[in-house]
Design an enzyme around this catalytic site. Structure first.
Site, PDB file in Angstrom:
ATOM      1  N   GLU A  62      50.806  88.927  32.301  1.00  0.00           N
ATOM      2  CA  GLU A  62      51.253  88.494  33.624  1.00  0.00           C
ATOM      3  C   GLU A  62      51.321  86.964  33.666  1.00  0.00           C
ATOM      4  O   GLU A  62      50.596  86.267  32.951  1.00  0.00           O
ATOM      5  CB  GLU A  62      50.310  89.002  34.711  1.00  0.00           C
ATOM      6  CG  GLU A  62      48.928  88.361  34.701  1.00  0.00           C
ATOM      7  CD  GLU A  62      48.115  88.698  35.947  1.00  0.00           C
ATOM      8  OE1 GLU A  62      48.667  88.757  37.057  1.00  0.00           O
ATOM      9  OE2 GLU A  62      46.899  88.888  35.789  1.00  0.00           O
ATOM     10  N   LYS A  92      54.100  92.826  41.937  1.00  0.00           N
ATOM     11  CA  LYS A  92      52.750  93.349  42.164  1.00  0.00           C
ATOM     12  C   LYS A  92      52.566  93.675  43.639  1.00  0.00           C
ATOM     13  O   LYS A  92      52.832  92.852  44.518  1.00  0.00           O
ATOM     14  CB  LYS A  92      51.702  92.324  41.711  1.00  0.00           C
ATOM     15  CG  LYS A  92      50.278  92.852  41.737  1.00  0.00           C
ATOM     16  CD  LYS A  92      49.306  91.840  41.158  1.00  0.00           C
ATOM     17  CE  LYS A  92      47.901  92.407  41.089  1.00  0.00           C
ATOM     18  NZ  LYS A  92      46.941  91.425  40.552  1.00  0.00           N
ATOM     19  N   CYS A  96      47.747  93.667  36.143  1.00  0.00           N
ATOM     20  CA  CYS A  96      46.313  93.396  36.187  1.00  0.00           C
ATOM     21  C   CYS A  96      45.539  94.405  37.020  1.00  0.00           C
ATOM     22  O   CYS A  96      45.422  95.574  36.673  1.00  0.00           O
ATOM     23  CB  CYS A  96      46.078  91.957  36.668  1.00  0.00           C
ATOM     24  SG  CYS A  96      44.412  91.348  36.315  1.00  0.00           S
TER      25      CYS A  96
END
Length: 513
Positions: A265, A329, A378
């Site tokens: 990321e 995200k 993540c």
């Protein structure tokens, strides 16, 4: 029999509780001694069975404090080493977070003490249900923070076969059931129905182990290059080091041979809108033709709309379509990626870049090499319930791909914890999961949760793997996609219900003749 003891609770009893909580941490990664979880949970069950509700709440809170401080201590590193907070303030912040999260368990243990019946079978079920409900609340309320849920200890061991049936929170309940049984000791064995409950607790994982274990089917193979740049966090956003970091990244990307190249990321520390177009074209040129593709970590958006932590996909197909694939995200980390109301002053003290981000949008999987790849950025892979619905239908992903940057949190513990969480997602949904991280743990995980390859942490490198895609639904994925976590909430309530009804009947005054 559980009963409230008369007299003063000994000081060593209070000291034992946070120590037992720390033992719960030892059952998960990196130590991974899953069997230590059972005596830890038994100690809490034994204590709560002998305390009045207020003291039982304190017992649960102390246990939770020992467990969560020992599981989350690495947050100190991000706040002190990289955020610049003074050591007392950074330490206090970790302690306050653990203290707040422990309130869920405190409330659950107060309920156990309030509604216990003195009947071992009912009280074990009550303890099991209370643990399950407390963990579901921690995972769901205030955006959720389910880090180090006890069920993660069972990526290995006797309870592991239950993962594709009940998921991590069901495993938490199973562990609590075993801990409650152990906490009851001989009283349970001698009670009516006690032996039956023990046999049921043993039979469940045995039945799961003997039942069919493959619920998904192969869809072919794809080669994947997982990049690990190993850029220290203290220079990642340094303007004086950006150029060198970007050139090193380009060399690593261009040297990767696989059908799919996956980066960590935010590997591009500059938002996409500010990136040099010439550099960007040189970076993606090999993927604009042929059958190869790249998923690149970057930030999309601008100051007006907000920046979204994203994975940008480029392939010949996206070039023909006239636009790149993007995944943003959606489940953001409190304080690191979004600022809760009233806490801007705290985040400003740490000078975290891009600390208040916009939420991304759900996208269909990224297609490459005959496989459908579902990005997760993540912290998102802690929330299987967030993306379980995407596993249903003809466009369901065949490979899960996590892109992370854990350089914020130091060299110990956190990387192994996150790898264990990814293993659990692979087990729950029986999908392979590949991880590309900045500093570790970069790894490939098969559909049974086994790590098939891993790069050493804190070294630059590339992991080239061949992954077998899978499609189909596990029992857990099927009901999670349809009903979310509701069946587990109901299961927790049903476990507590017999004790509650028994207490209610006892509290009613006798009927006058």
């Amino acid at each position: 029999m559980w009963r409230e003891a008369s007299g003063r609770w000994p000081a060593w009893g209070w000291a034992l509780l946070p120590a037992a909580g720390a033992l719960l941490t030892a059952s998960t990664a990196p130590l991974g001694a899953w069997f230590l979880q059972l005596p830890a949970l038994a100690v809490l069950a034994w204590a709560v069975g002998r305390l009045a509700p207020r003291r039982a709440a304190l017992a649960g809170w102390l246990f939770g404090l020992g467990w969560l401080v020992s599981s989350l201590w690495w947050l100190y590193i991000s706040m002190h080493d990289f955020g610049g907070l003074a050591p007392p303030l950074a330490g206090a912040a970790v302690l306050l977070l653990a203290a707040f999260l422990s309130l869920y368990l405190a409330a659950a243990m107060a309920a156990v003490a309030r509604w216990r019946t003195g009947r071992p079978v009912l009280d074990v079920l009550l303890y099991t249900g209370a643990w399950l409900l407390a963990e579901l609340a921690r995972a769901s309320w205030f955006t959720g923070f389910p880090w180090a849920a006890p069920g993660y200890a069972h990526t290995d061991g006797l309870l592991a076969p239950l993962a594709p049936w009940v998921g991590v929170y069901g495993l938490t309940a199973a562990a609590a059931l075993w801990g409650g049984l152990l906490g009851q000791g001989r009283a349970l064995w001698r009670s009516s129905g006690g032996r039956g409950l023990v046999l049921l607790a043993v039979a469940l994982p045995l039945a799961a182990a003997l039942a069919p274990s493959d619920f998904t089917r192969p869809t072919g193979q794809i080669s994947v290059s997982l990049l690990q740049p190993d850029v220290p966090q203290d220079i990642k956003f340094d303007p004086n080091r950006l150029a060198g970091n970007m050139l090193a990244l380009r060399e690593q990307v261009l040297a990767a041979p696989a059908q799919l190249v996956l980066t960590p990321e935010s590997v591009l520390a500059v938002p996409q809108s500010d990136l040099d177009p010439v550099y960007w074209q040189s970076l993606i040129a090999p993927f604009t033709r042929g059958d190869r593709a790249v998923l690149m970590g970057t930030f999309l958006g601008d100051n007006d709309r907000g920046y979204v932590n994203s994975m940008l996909g480029v392939s010949a197909a996206t070039v023909r379509a006239g636009h790149d694939y993007s995944y943003g995200k959606r489940h953001l980390l409190p304080f690191g990626e979004f600022i809760p109301p009233g806490f801007h002053w705290f985040v400003e003290m740490m000078h975290i870049p891009l600390a208040d981000q916009a939420r991304g949008q759900s996208q269909k999987p990224f297609e490459v090499g005959g496989q459908r790849v579902r990005p997760l950025i993540c912290y998102e892979d802690l929330f299987g319930e967030d993306f379980a619905d995407s596993l249903v239908g003809p466009q369901s992903p065949t490979v899960l791909a996590n892109a992370s940057n854990l350089a914020w949190f130091g060299r110990w513990m956190m990387q192994d914890q996150h790898l264990q969480f990814s293993r659990m997602r692979a087990m729950e949904f029986q999908r392979p999961l590949v991880r590309s991280t900045n500093t570790g743990a970069t790894a490939a995980i098969d559909h049974h949760g086994e790590v098939t390859a891993r790069l050493p942490a804190w070294t630059p490198g590339r992991l080239d793997v061949v992954v077998e895609g899978r499609e189909g639904l596990t029992p857990y994925a099927a009901w999670l996609a349809r009903w979310h976590l509701l069946p587990l909430w109901l299961a927790g309530a049903l476990c507590a219900l017999p004790a509650l009804l028994t207490r209610r009947r006892r509290s009613k005054p006798p009927t006058q003749p």
